[in-house]
Design a protein around this motif. Structure first.
Motif, PDB file in Angstrom:
ATOM      1  N   PHE A  40      17.278   0.883  13.683  1.00  0.00           N
ATOM      2  CA  PHE A  40      15.993   0.196  13.581  1.00  0.00           C
ATOM      3  C   PHE A  40      14.859   1.170  13.275  1.00  0.00           C
ATOM      4  O   PHE A  40      13.949   0.860  12.500  1.00  0.00           O
ATOM      5  N   THR A  41      14.917   2.360  13.880  1.00  0.00           N
ATOM      6  CA  THR A  41      13.881   3.356  13.612  1.00  0.00           C
ATOM      7  C   THR A  41      13.929   3.806  12.158  1.00  0.00           C
ATOM      8  O   THR A  41      12.892   3.941  11.493  1.00  0.00           O
ATOM      9  N   THR A  42      15.139   4.042  11.643  1.00  0.00           N
ATOM     10  CA  THR A  42      15.300   4.453  10.244  1.00  0.00           C
ATOM     11  C   THR A  42      14.767   3.386   9.301  1.00  0.00           C
ATOM     12  O   THR A  42      14.055   3.685   8.333  1.00  0.00           O
ATOM     13  N   PHE A  43      15.096   2.118   9.576  1.00  0.00           N
ATOM     14  CA  PHE A  43      14.619   1.019   8.734  1.00  0.00           C
ATOM     15  C   PHE A  43      13.091   0.943   8.772  1.00  0.00           C
ATOM     16  O   PHE A  43      12.432   0.781   7.736  1.00  0.00           O
ATOM     17  N   ALA A  44      12.511   1.054   9.980  1.00  0.00           N
ATOM     18  CA  ALA A  44      11.061   0.944  10.122  1.00  0.00           C
ATOM     19  C   ALA A  44      10.347   2.072   9.388  1.00  0.00           C
ATOM     20  O   ALA A  44       9.356   1.840   8.688  1.00  0.00           O
ATOM     21  N   MET A  45      10.848   3.305   9.524  1.00  0.00           N
ATOM     22  CA  MET A  45      10.202   4.428   8.850  1.00  0.00           C
ATOM     23  C   MET A  45      10.303   4.290   7.330  1.00  0.00           C
ATOM     24  O   MET A  45       9.367   4.606   6.604  1.00  0.00           O
ATOM     25  N   THR A  46      11.450   3.791   6.854  1.00  0.00           N
ATOM     26  CA  THR A  46      11.618   3.564   5.418  1.00  0.00           C
ATOM     27  C   THR A  46      10.653   2.491   4.926  1.00  0.00           C
ATOM     28  O   THR A  46      10.051   2.609   3.853  1.00  0.00           O
ATOM     29  N   ALA A  47      10.478   1.438   5.737  1.00  0.00           N
ATOM     30  CA  ALA A  47       9.545   0.366   5.378  1.00  0.00           C
ATOM     31  C   ALA A  47       8.117   0.890   5.327  1.00  0.00           C
ATOM     32  O   ALA A  47       7.345   0.557   4.421  1.00  0.00           O
ATOM     33  N   PHE A  48       7.752   1.729   6.301  1.00  0.00           N
ATOM     34  CA  PHE A  48       6.394   2.283   6.307  1.00  0.00           C
ATOM     35  C   PHE A  48       6.158   3.155   5.084  1.00  0.00           C
ATOM     36  O   PHE A  48       5.074   3.139   4.498  1.00  0.00           O
ATOM     37  N   ALA A  49       7.177   3.930   4.720  1.00  0.00           N
ATOM     38  CA  ALA A  49       7.048   4.786   3.533  1.00  0.00           C
ATOM     39  C   ALA A  49       6.909   3.940   2.271  1.00  0.00           C
ATOM     40  O   ALA A  49       6.090   4.225   1.398  1.00  0.00           O
ATOM     41  N   ALA A  50       7.736   2.890   2.174  1.00  0.00           N
ATOM     42  CA  ALA A  50       7.654   1.985   1.025  1.00  0.00           C
ATOM     43  C   ALA A  50       6.295   1.296   0.984  1.00  0.00           C
ATOM     44  O   ALA A  50       5.718   1.075  -0.089  1.00  0.00           O
ATOM     45  N   ASN A  51       5.772   0.971   2.153  1.00  0.00           N
ATOM     46  CA  ASN A  51       4.458   0.348   2.226  1.00  0.00           C
ATOM     47  C   ASN A  51       3.392   1.278   1.672  1.00  0.00           C
ATOM     48  O   ASN A  51       2.469   0.862   0.976  1.00  0.00           O
ATOM     49  N   SER A  52       3.524   2.560   1.969  1.00  0.00           N
ATOM     50  CA  SER A  52       2.579   3.553   1.450  1.00  0.00           C
ATOM     51  C   SER A  52       2.657   3.628  -0.069  1.00  0.00           C
ATOM     52  O   SER A  52       1.631   3.717  -0.753  1.00  0.00           O
ATOM     53  N   VAL A  53       3.870   3.597  -0.602  1.00  0.00           N
ATOM     54  CA  VAL A  53       4.051   3.647  -2.058  1.00  0.00           C
ATOM     55  C   VAL A  53       3.436   2.421  -2.718  1.00  0.00           C
ATOM     56  O   VAL A  53       2.738   2.523  -3.735  1.00  0.00           O
ATOM     57  N   LEU A  54       3.672   1.248  -2.142  1.00  0.00           N
ATOM     58  CA  LEU A  54       3.101   0.018  -2.697  1.00  0.00           C
ATOM     59  C   LEU A  54       1.578   0.057  -2.680  1.00  0.00           C
ATOM     60  O   LEU A  54       0.911  -0.362  -3.634  1.00  0.00           O
ATOM     61  N   GLY A  55       1.027   0.558  -1.586  1.00  0.00           N
ATOM     62  CA  GLY A  55      -0.419   0.647  -1.490  1.00  0.00           C
ATOM     63  C   GLY A  55      -1.003   1.580  -2.520  1.00  0.00           C
ATOM     64  O   GLY A  55      -2.022   1.282  -3.145  1.00  0.00           O
ATOM     65  N   ALA A 107       7.533  10.782  -0.054  1.00  0.00           N
ATOM     66  CA  ALA A 107       7.586  11.794  -1.106  1.00  0.00           C
ATOM     67  C   ALA A 107       8.893  11.701  -1.891  1.00  0.00           C
ATOM     68  O   ALA A 107       8.906  11.779  -3.123  1.00  0.00           O
ATOM     69  N   PHE A 108      10.003  11.529  -1.178  1.00  0.00           N
ATOM     70  CA  PHE A 108      11.283  11.360  -1.867  1.00  0.00           C
ATOM     71  C   PHE A 108      11.324  10.031  -2.628  1.00  0.00           C
ATOM     72  O   PHE A 108      11.972   9.926  -3.668  1.00  0.00           O
ATOM     73  N   GLY A 109      10.625   9.018  -2.093  1.00  0.00           N
ATOM     74  CA  GLY A 109      10.521   7.764  -2.835  1.00  0.00           C
ATOM     75  C   GLY A 109       9.810   7.971  -4.155  1.00  0.00           C
ATOM     76  O   GLY A 109      10.173   7.362  -5.174  1.00  0.00           O
ATOM     77  N   GLY A 110       8.802   8.860  -4.150  1.00  0.00           N
ATOM     78  CA  GLY A 110       8.121   9.186  -5.401  1.00  0.00           C
ATOM     79  C   GLY A 110       9.036   9.873  -6.396  1.00  0.00           C
ATOM     80  O   GLY A 110       8.919   9.679  -7.599  1.00  0.00           O
ATOM     81  N   VAL A 111       9.991  10.655  -5.864  1.00  0.00           N
ATOM     82  CA  VAL A 111      10.955  11.330  -6.739  1.00  0.00           C
ATOM     83  C   VAL A 111      11.817  10.319  -7.468  1.00  0.00           C
ATOM     84  O   VAL A 111      12.054  10.413  -8.682  1.00  0.00           O
ATOM     85  N   PHE A 112      12.287   9.322  -6.733  1.00  0.00           N
ATOM     86  CA  PHE A 112      13.222   8.358  -7.311  1.00  0.00           C
ATOM     87  C   PHE A 112      12.539   7.228  -8.085  1.00  0.00           C
ATOM     88  O   PHE A 112      13.109   6.703  -9.036  1.00  0.00           O
TER      89      PHE A 112
END
Length: 282
Positions: free
Chosen positions: A6-21, A248-253
């Motif tokens: 759950f922690t991994t999913f939440a952190m990934t969601a927060f990161a994706a949220n940052s990218v979308l923003g 940051a890694f999301g930005g890479v991909f």
């Protein structure tokens, strides 16, 4: 294992949220006020749907407790989302992320100390290692930010830290998240009264705001509340330092950014700090 997933999913969601923003606001596809309003409202609708579906599938679960959560917690959520959006209109990514996550960690640690929960050597060491990793990644690209946007991001980080602490003891994370989001609707209405005439809205901007609200905010925050039950306050603070690394890694991909040596070293330090901090649970 449940807490880890759950922690991994939440952190990934927060990161994706940052990218979308960043995609929506930096690309000027939508104004900050409209993005915040649509994000919070769509999050509320998604969570409301999940609560109703959960109630339907569990017929013996009793009546829905609509008093879960609080107005003050909802205010934290609203302030976080609004200040974040307006701050990123002027701040560059490095400066904004550094101010935001520094504010979150400091807020949570200070509140923990105020409540008399002294930190162990492992928690202090993990916090220092993880924060040094984040600073190593962001400081080289961070210039002196404009004062007002920096203060807005500081407020956003404090509000997010307080919102996280308020949800740590949630008996029903999904319902409490739903109620907190629903209570932001009056705040949204007031916001729109002041910003509607200056709004800039495109189809792509609206879609990004809906995705940010319904998926990476609504679902992400509900799952984060569940994960908080298995984390200490300090662990919850430290683990959120992984969000800029994931982003940051999301930005890479997704944005074709290059993987730098600084990114790799920073990721190792942040993840190592999280690991050291978690030793206290053993």
């Amino acid at each position: 294992m449940k807490t880890l997933i759950f922690t991994t999913f939440a952190m990934t969601a927060f990161a994706a949220n940052s990218v979308l923003g960043r995609l929506a606001l930096k690309g000027e596809l939508i104004d900050a006020g409209s993005f915040s309003a649509i994000r919070l409202f769509s999050g509320a609708m998604m969570l409301l749907l999940l609560v109703i579906l959960n109630k339907t599938m569990n017929k013996n679960s009793g009546s829905i407790r609509w008093r879960e959560g609080s107005w003050i917690t909802s205010l934290y959520l609203f302030v976080y989302a609004l200040a974040f959006s307006y701050a990123y209109l002027s701040l560059d990514t490095g400066s904004g992320a550094l101010v935001l996550f520094a504010a979150v960690q400091v807020t949570m640690v200070i509140m923990s100390l105020i409540k008399g929960k002294m930190l162990s050597r492992y928690e202090w060491l993990g916090l220092i290692i993880a924060f040094s990793g984040l600073s190593y990644l962001l400081l080289p690209s961070a210039t002196a930010p404009p004062l007002l946007p920096a203060l807005l991001m500081l407020v956003s980080g404090i509000a997010w830290g307080l919102y996280t602490l308020a949800g740590k003891g949630a008996a029903d994370p999904l319902l409490q998240s739903c109620n907190n989001f629903l209570r932001t609707i009056p705040f949204i209405a007031v916001l729109l009264l002041f910003t509607l005439e200056q709004s800039t809205i495109t189809t792509n901007g609206v879609l990004l705001a809906i995705a940010s609200g319904a998926i990476t905010s609504g679902l992400g925050y509900a799952i984060w509340y569940v994960a908080l039950k298995g984390l200490t306050v300090t662990q919850a603070a430290v683990v959120q330092l992984s969000v800029p690394i994931i982003a940051a890694f999301g930005g890479v991909f997704f944005v074709n950014e290059a993987i730098s040596t600084a990114l790799v070293i920073s990721a190792l330090l942040v993840l190592g700090g999280i690991l050291v901090s978690s030793i206290v649970k053993r």
